[in-house]
Design a protein around this motif. Sequence first.
Motif, PDB file in Angstrom:
ATOM      1  N   MET A 190       0.953  -1.192  -0.225  1.00 39.68           N
ATOM      2  CA  MET A 190      -0.641  -0.347   0.172  1.00 39.68           C
ATOM      3  C   MET A 190       0.634   1.675   0.197  1.00 39.68           C
ATOM      4  O   MET A 190       1.721   1.318   0.809  1.00 39.68           O
ATOM      5  N   LEU A 191       0.375   2.248   0.105  1.00 35.62           N
ATOM      6  CA  LEU A 191       0.828   3.269  -0.840  1.00 35.62           C
ATOM      7  C   LEU A 191       1.862   4.036   0.740  1.00 35.62           C
ATOM      8  O   LEU A 191       2.316   4.683   1.006  1.00 35.62           O
ATOM      9  N   GLN A 192       0.548   3.750   2.200  1.00 36.26           N
ATOM     10  CA  GLN A 192       1.881   4.310   3.406  1.00 36.26           C
ATOM     11  C   GLN A 192       2.758   3.427   3.797  1.00 36.26           C
ATOM     12  O   GLN A 192       3.750   3.682   4.210  1.00 36.26           O
ATOM     13  N   ASP A 193       3.022   2.175   2.820  1.00 37.82           N
ATOM     14  CA  ASP A 193       4.303   1.731   3.149  1.00 37.82           C
ATOM     15  C   ASP A 193       5.417   2.328   2.693  1.00 37.82           C
ATOM     16  O   ASP A 193       6.778   2.211   3.419  1.00 37.82           O
ATOM     17  N   ILE A 194       5.458   3.061   1.294  1.00 38.77           N
ATOM     18  CA  ILE A 194       6.326   3.832   0.912  1.00 38.77           C
ATOM     19  C   ILE A 194       6.267   5.369   1.070  1.00 38.77           C
ATOM     20  O   ILE A 194       7.298   5.913   0.803  1.00 38.77           O
ATOM     21  N   GLU A 195       5.033   5.793   1.892  1.00 36.62           N
ATOM     22  CA  GLU A 195       5.128   7.140   2.243  1.00 36.62           C
ATOM     23  C   GLU A 195       6.415   8.052   2.442  1.00 36.62           C
ATOM     24  O   GLU A 195       6.193   8.842   1.706  1.00 36.62           O
ATOM     25  N   ARG A 196       7.410   7.871   2.733  1.00 34.39           N
ATOM     26  CA  ARG A 196       7.483   8.686   4.056  1.00 34.39           C
ATOM     27  C   ARG A 196       9.268   8.256   2.895  1.00 34.39           C
ATOM     28  O   ARG A 196      10.038   9.210   2.947  1.00 34.39           O
ATOM     29  N   ALA A 229      -0.728  -6.317  -6.190  1.00 35.99           N
ATOM     30  CA  ALA A 229      -0.071  -8.076  -6.328  1.00 35.99           C
ATOM     31  C   ALA A 229       0.505  -8.081  -4.432  1.00 35.99           C
ATOM     32  O   ALA A 229       1.070  -9.932  -4.859  1.00 35.99           O
ATOM     33  N   HIS A 230       0.772  -6.983  -4.388  1.00 29.68           N
ATOM     34  CA  HIS A 230       1.630  -7.747  -2.917  1.00 29.68           C
ATOM     35  C   HIS A 230       0.902  -6.949  -1.570  1.00 29.68           C
ATOM     36  O   HIS A 230       0.471  -5.177  -1.808  1.00 29.68           O
ATOM     37  N   PRO A 231       0.627  -7.135   0.167  1.00 34.10           N
ATOM     38  CA  PRO A 231       0.048  -5.658   0.325  1.00 34.10           C
ATOM     39  C   PRO A 231       0.851  -5.243   0.770  1.00 34.10           C
ATOM     40  O   PRO A 231       0.896  -4.259   1.292  1.00 34.10           O
ATOM     41  N   ARG A 232       2.510  -5.290   0.408  1.00 38.71           N
ATOM     42  CA  ARG A 232       3.279  -4.231   0.740  1.00 38.71           C
ATOM     43  C   ARG A 232       4.080  -3.558  -0.445  1.00 38.71           C
ATOM     44  O   ARG A 232       5.601  -2.837  -0.386  1.00 38.71           O
ATOM     45  N   ILE A 233       2.915  -3.518  -1.372  1.00 34.66           N
ATOM     46  CA  ILE A 233       3.483  -2.653  -2.335  1.00 34.66           C
ATOM     47  C   ILE A 233       3.031  -1.473  -2.162  1.00 34.66           C
ATOM     48  O   ILE A 233       1.628  -1.185  -2.651  1.00 34.66           O
ATOM     49  N   GLY A 234       3.345  -0.251  -2.996  1.00 37.84           N
ATOM     50  CA  GLY A 234       3.063   1.094  -3.182  1.00 37.84           C
ATOM     51  C   GLY A 234       3.168   1.578  -4.748  1.00 37.84           C
ATOM     52  O   GLY A 234       4.631   0.920  -4.880  1.00 37.84           O
ATOM     53  N   ALA A 235       2.212   1.586  -6.000  1.00 33.53           N
ATOM     54  CA  ALA A 235       2.051   1.338  -7.105  1.00 33.53           C
ATOM     55  C   ALA A 235       2.370   2.990  -6.950  1.00 33.53           C
ATOM     56  O   ALA A 235       1.198   3.904  -7.439  1.00 33.53           O
ATOM     57  N   VAL A 236       3.315   3.636  -8.594  1.00 31.75           N
ATOM     58  CA  VAL A 236       3.291   5.152  -9.109  1.00 31.75           C
ATOM     59  C   VAL A 236       3.404   5.747 -10.036  1.00 31.75           C
ATOM     60  O   VAL A 236       4.763   4.972 -10.507  1.00 31.75           O
ATOM     61  N   VAL A 237       2.716   5.939 -10.454  1.00 34.83           N
ATOM     62  CA  VAL A 237       3.293   6.215 -12.084  1.00 34.83           C
ATOM     63  C   VAL A 237       3.621   8.160 -12.627  1.00 34.83           C
ATOM     64  O   VAL A 237       3.590   8.127 -11.743  1.00 34.83           O
TER      65      VAL A 237
END
Length: 282
Positions: free
Chosen positions: A1-7, A136-144
Amino acid sequence: MLQDIERYLACPHCAQGLALHGRALRCAAGHSFDLAKQGYVSLLAGDAHTGTGDTADMVAARGDFQAGGHYRPIAEALAAEASSAAEASSAAGAELVADLGAGTGYYLAHVLDALPGAAGAALDISKFALRRAARAHPRIGAVVCDAWRPLPLGDGCADLMLNVFAPRNGPEIRRVLRPGGSLLLVAPTERHLRELVGALGLLSVDEDKQRRIEEKLGPYLTPVGRREVEFTMRLGAQDVRTVVGMGPSAWHTDPGRLEAALAGLAEPVEVTASVTVARYRR
């Protein structure tokens, strides 16, 4: 999720950090980016990008082919190399894995399964691909984003970067990797899909591809090692259609001629998959 990579994210306009506010990412300068309902966010800086990436049809074909397990040996080899790179690292463990040209997130998901403490940033210019990567995975954050522009990630934030059949931006890969971090790069050899290249008129792989990769990455990263992964796939006619439709040959193959050529192939077709998995270190 995006929260996982926000920082780890950076504004594409001013390079300041981004933070989630409801359904949007915002920086201190006031730039704001709405989250798509499919779970990804676009951090493209306006209209200044180099293309639109894979189409919906190409992404659907890739998803079908990956779901069939045909490229699973490549994913498993990549995950094993990721585990080895993490163990050799001076850091306590990988915290961020950034996949440049992540597509559907298939390979990144395998790597995250091997690195349970890491979050994954799926970076791609195709929104159709990232709709799948976000799930695809609960720890993925997807960014265009655009692989040829400054990536929307902070300096030295990634412990590991992946690049699988995708564009390679050496300066940005170096900037985003932390000192001592690794790039794992998967590229086809000249033997990849060789049985289909001549029979169906597909694009072939340049025999000098590996040398050209080394030349482009050499000023920015140090090669650590490289291994070949080669195996035989047994494909039916629909699988062959799918593998053609998911790659660069999809832009250059006439559907009518493809069907005529497929009619002349005996099923199942034994097709070689051949890639290199190379590791580079910053």
